[in-house]
Motif scaffolding. Structure first.
Motif, PDB file in Angstrom:
ATOM      1  N   LEU A  50       0.855  -1.181   0.000  1.00 20.84           N
ATOM      2  CA  LEU A  50       0.000   0.000   0.000  1.00 20.84           C
ATOM      3  C   LEU A  50       0.899   1.241   0.000  1.00 20.84           C
ATOM      4  O   LEU A  50       1.295   1.736   1.065  1.00 20.84           O
ATOM      5  CB  LEU A  50      -0.916  -0.003   1.230  1.00 20.84           C
ATOM      6  CG  LEU A  50      -1.925  -1.150   1.297  1.00 20.84           C
ATOM      7  CD1 LEU A  50      -2.609  -1.185   2.663  1.00 20.84           C
ATOM      8  CD2 LEU A  50      -2.977  -1.025   0.190  1.00 20.84           C
ATOM      9  N   PRO A  51       1.258   1.755  -1.184  1.00 18.18           N
ATOM     10  CA  PRO A  51       2.170   2.899  -1.239  1.00 18.18           C
ATOM     11  C   PRO A  51       1.636   4.125  -0.513  1.00 18.18           C
ATOM     12  O   PRO A  51       2.404   4.934   0.014  1.00 18.18           O
ATOM     13  CB  PRO A  51       2.337   3.159  -2.740  1.00 18.18           C
ATOM     14  CG  PRO A  51       1.206   2.443  -3.400  1.00 18.18           C
ATOM     15  CD  PRO A  51       0.853   1.293  -2.519  1.00 18.18           C
TER      16      PRO A  51
ATOM     17  N   ALA B  23      -7.273  -2.818   6.925  1.00 12.20           N
ATOM     18  CA  ALA B  23      -7.480  -3.320   8.285  1.00 12.20           C
ATOM     19  C   ALA B  23      -6.230  -4.027   8.792  1.00 12.20           C
ATOM     20  O   ALA B  23      -5.800  -3.815   9.938  1.00 12.20           O
ATOM     21  CB  ALA B  23      -8.675  -4.265   8.315  1.00 12.20           C
ATOM     22  N   LEU B  24      -5.625  -4.874   7.966  1.00 15.89           N
ATOM     23  CA  LEU B  24      -4.427  -5.603   8.376  1.00 15.89           C
ATOM     24  C   LEU B  24      -3.245  -4.664   8.590  1.00 15.89           C
ATOM     25  O   LEU B  24      -2.429  -4.875   9.498  1.00 15.89           O
ATOM     26  CB  LEU B  24      -4.077  -6.665   7.340  1.00 15.89           C
ATOM     27  CG  LEU B  24      -5.054  -7.846   7.245  1.00 15.89           C
ATOM     28  CD1 LEU B  24      -4.672  -8.761   6.086  1.00 15.89           C
ATOM     29  CD2 LEU B  24      -5.100  -8.635   8.552  1.00 15.89           C
ATOM     30  N   ALA B  25      -3.158  -3.616   7.765  1.00 16.03           N
ATOM     31  CA  ALA B  25      -2.091  -2.621   7.966  1.00 16.03           C
ATOM     32  C   ALA B  25      -2.263  -1.941   9.316  1.00 16.03           C
ATOM     33  O   ALA B  25      -1.287  -1.729  10.055  1.00 16.03           O
ATOM     34  CB  ALA B  25      -2.111  -1.596   6.838  1.00 16.03           C
TER      35      ALA B  25
ATOM     36  N   VAL C 112     -13.208  -5.435  -1.483  1.00 21.32           N
ATOM     37  CA  VAL C 112     -13.044  -6.071  -0.176  1.00 21.32           C
ATOM     38  C   VAL C 112     -11.563  -6.303   0.131  1.00 21.32           C
ATOM     39  O   VAL C 112     -11.119  -6.144   1.270  1.00 21.32           O
ATOM     40  CB  VAL C 112     -13.832  -7.394  -0.102  1.00 21.32           C
ATOM     41  CG1 VAL C 112     -13.583  -8.103   1.231  1.00 21.32           C
ATOM     42  CG2 VAL C 112     -15.323  -7.133  -0.281  1.00 21.32           C
ATOM     43  N   SER C 113     -10.779  -6.677  -0.870  1.00 19.30           N
ATOM     44  CA  SER C 113      -9.345  -6.887  -0.650  1.00 19.30           C
ATOM     45  C   SER C 113      -8.684  -5.616  -0.130  1.00 19.30           C
ATOM     46  O   SER C 113      -7.851  -5.668   0.791  1.00 19.30           O
ATOM     47  CB  SER C 113      -8.651  -7.324  -1.942  1.00 19.30           C
ATOM     48  OG  SER C 113      -9.021  -8.635  -2.295  1.00 19.30           O
ATOM     49  N   THR C 114      -9.044  -4.470  -0.698  1.00 13.53           N
ATOM     50  CA  THR C 114      -8.464  -3.204  -0.242  1.00 13.53           C
ATOM     51  C   THR C 114      -8.871  -2.905   1.189  1.00 13.53           C
ATOM     52  O   THR C 114      -8.039  -2.506   2.017  1.00 13.53           O
ATOM     53  CB  THR C 114      -8.897  -2.055  -1.167  1.00 13.53           C
ATOM     54  OG1 THR C 114      -8.455  -2.337  -2.500  1.00 13.53           O
ATOM     55  CG2 THR C 114      -8.312  -0.729  -0.713  1.00 13.53           C
ATOM     56  N   VAL C 115     -10.149  -3.088   1.510  1.00 17.97           N
ATOM     57  CA  VAL C 115     -10.617  -2.836   2.878  1.00 17.97           C
ATOM     58  C   VAL C 115      -9.872  -3.723   3.871  1.00 17.97           C
ATOM     59  O   VAL C 115      -9.395  -3.259   4.911  1.00 17.97           O
ATOM     60  CB  VAL C 115     -12.138  -3.064   2.985  1.00 17.97           C
ATOM     61  CG1 VAL C 115     -12.598  -2.933   4.441  1.00 17.97           C
ATOM     62  CG2 VAL C 115     -12.899  -2.069   2.107  1.00 17.97           C
TER      63      VAL C 115
ATOM     64  N   ASP D 194       4.232  -2.936   3.173  1.00 17.95           N
ATOM     65  CA  ASP D 194       3.884  -4.226   2.586  1.00 17.95           C
ATOM     66  C   ASP D 194       3.300  -5.048   3.729  1.00 17.95           C
ATOM     67  O   ASP D 194       4.023  -5.518   4.612  1.00 17.95           O
ATOM     68  CB  ASP D 194       5.106  -4.915   1.992  1.00 17.95           C
ATOM     69  CG  ASP D 194       4.750  -6.242   1.321  1.00 17.95           C
ATOM     70  OD1 ASP D 194       3.612  -6.721   1.494  1.00 17.95           O
ATOM     71  OD2 ASP D 194       5.620  -6.811   0.642  1.00 17.95           O
ATOM     72  N   VAL D 195       1.995  -5.177   3.722  1.00 16.58           N
ATOM     73  CA  VAL D 195       1.287  -5.789   4.842  1.00 16.58           C
ATOM     74  C   VAL D 195       1.864  -7.154   5.188  1.00 16.58           C
ATOM     75  O   VAL D 195       2.029  -7.507   6.365  1.00 16.58           O
ATOM     76  CB  VAL D 195      -0.221  -5.894   4.521  1.00 16.58           C
ATOM     77  CG1 VAL D 195      -0.946  -6.766   5.548  1.00 16.58           C
ATOM     78  CG2 VAL D 195      -0.841  -4.497   4.473  1.00 16.58           C
TER      79      VAL D 195
END
Length: 324
Positions: free
Chosen positions: A63-64, A300-302, A293-296, A70-71
Motif C-alpha cells: 500500500l504505497p 485493516a491488516l495494515a 473487499v481486498s483493499t478494505v 507491505d502488509v
C-alpha cells in the motif's frame, strides 16, 4: 471448504483442514450464507466468499499510500476455508457459525469473516463472548440499522442481527455504535429501537466534513468504553452505490476513501476481529464490489500490524523500565 477453482484469500496459507494457527497472525474465513431475502432481486450474497477470494488473486499487500507498507512483511495470513452452512436450516447454520468461530476465537488471532448476509454477525459475536468471556463493543458500519425484531418470523434474517446483539449479555449496548446510517430503506422503528436499547447512532451526516482521524478516535472511544474488546462489522452498503455498484441502490453513502480510512484508524487502535458482508456478485458484472473487499481488508491488516507494533514497543519499554 475451499472451492476447487478458488485460491486462498490474498494468497494466504491454506489452513482449511488443519486449522493450525501456530505461525499465523490473522485468519480469514468465509460464510457462504444467505437467509431470508428482504427486497427485490438483491440475492446471491452466499457467493460472496468465493468471488471475493477469486478477485483477491490480483493483489499484493503493498500500500504505497500508507507509508509504502507491505502488509505481508508484518502479517502472516491464514485462510480457514468456509463454514459448512445448511441452506434449509437457519438455526443449525447459526449454531455452525458459532461453533466454527469458537475454535478460531480460542486462537487469539485477528479474525476476518467474509459474508454472506449480515445475519452472520450475531453468531460470530455470540461465539466471541461465550468463548472468551469478554465484554464486547461493536462498531457497525452500515446504511441500515439491521435491528428489526424479526423478518416474517425469522429472528436471524439480515435485517435482525443487531436486535439479537442488543439482547446478548456479552455486548454493552452503549458501546454499540451504528455508524454511517442513512436512507429511507431504514424502517421508522429502527432509530427508536436503537435508542431504547441504549445504542449510539451516527448518521452519514455525522461523518461528512469531519477530520476522519479525529472522528475515528471519537467512535473508538465510545465503542471501547467499559468493554474488553471492540469488534468491527461492515456492510457494503454503507458505501454510496457509486462505490458499491454490486449492492442495492443506496445513495448518499460514504466514499471508498472514507471507509478505508476509518477502518485503518479503528484497527490501529485495536480491533479483535471484523466481518465484511453483503457483496452481491450476480448484480456486478465487473465484480468491483468484490474486488474492493481486498483493499478494505488490507487497510485493516495494515492497521492491525501497526497496533501490534505499538503494543510490542510499549511492552519493551515497560521491561526496560522495570529492569532499570
Amino acid at each position: 471448504m475451499l472451492y476447487g477453482n478458488t485460491p486462498c484469500f490474498l494468497d494466504a496459507k491454506n489452513i482449511s483442514k488443519s486449522k493450525d494457527t501456530t505461525d499465523i497472525d490473522a485468519v480469514v474465513y468465509g460464510v457462504p450464507w444467505e437467509g431470508a431475502v428482504t427486497w427485490g432481486d438483491y440475492t446471491g450474497c452466499e457467493l460472496g466468499p468465493k468471488v471475493i477470494r477469486l478477485a483477491s488473486g490480483r493483489y499484493s499487500g503493498y500500500l504505497p499510500e500508507l507509508d509504502h507498507i507491505d502488509v505481508f512483511e508484518h502479517i502472516r495470513l491464514g485462510d480457514a476455508g468456509d463454514i459448512d452452512v445448511v441452506p434449509a436450516d437457519v438455526e443449525e447454520t447459526m449454531d455452525r457459525i458459532s461453533g466454527f468461530t469458537a475454535d478460531l476465537w480460542k486462537s487469539g488471532k485477528f479474525l476476518i469473516g467474509l459474508g454472506g448476509d449480515h445475519g452472520i454477525t450475531y453468531p460470530i459475536i455470540k461465539s466471541l463472548t461465550e468463548t472468551t468471556g469478554k465484554k464486547v463493543g461493536i462498531i457497525h458500519l452500515d446504511a441500515h440499522y439491521d435491528n428489526m425484531p424479526h423478518y416474517q418470523g425469522d429472528k436471524y434474517a439480515r435485517s435482525t442481527p443487531f436486535a439479537r446483539l442488543y439482547e446478548l449479555d456479552g455486548v454493552r449496548n452503549e458501546s454499540l455504535i451504528h455508524t454511517g446510517i442513512h436512507g429511507p430503506r431504514n424502517k421508522p422503528d429502527s432509530g427508536k429501537l436503537a435508542r431504547d436499547a441504549g445504542a449510539v447512532t451516527l448518521t452519514v451526516n455525522d461523518i461528512r466534513n469531519r477530520d476522519l482521524k479525529e472522528l475515528a478516535d471519537e467512535i473508538y472511544e465510545m465503542a471501547s468504553k467499559d468493554v474488553d474488546c471492540v469488534y468491527l462489522s461492515i456492510c457494503s452498503d454503507v458505501l454510496d452505490f457509486a462505490f458499491n455498484p454490486g449492492g442495492p441502490v443506496d445513495g448518499n453513502g460514504i466514499t471508498s476513501y472514507e471507509l478505508v480510512t476509518l477502518v485503518h484508524e479503528f484497527t490501529k487502535k485495536g480491533i479483535i476481529g471484523m466481518d465484511f458482508v453483503e457483496v452481491y456478485p450476480q448484480q456486478d458484472a465487473n465484480q468491483n464490489s468484490a474486488h474492493f473487499v481486498s483493499t478494505v481488508v488490507l487497510y485493516a491488516l495494515a492497521g492491525h500490524a501497526l497496533h501490534q507494533q505499538t503494543k510490542q514497543e510499549s511492552s519493551s519499554q515497560e521491561t526496560v523500565s522495570t529492569r532499570s
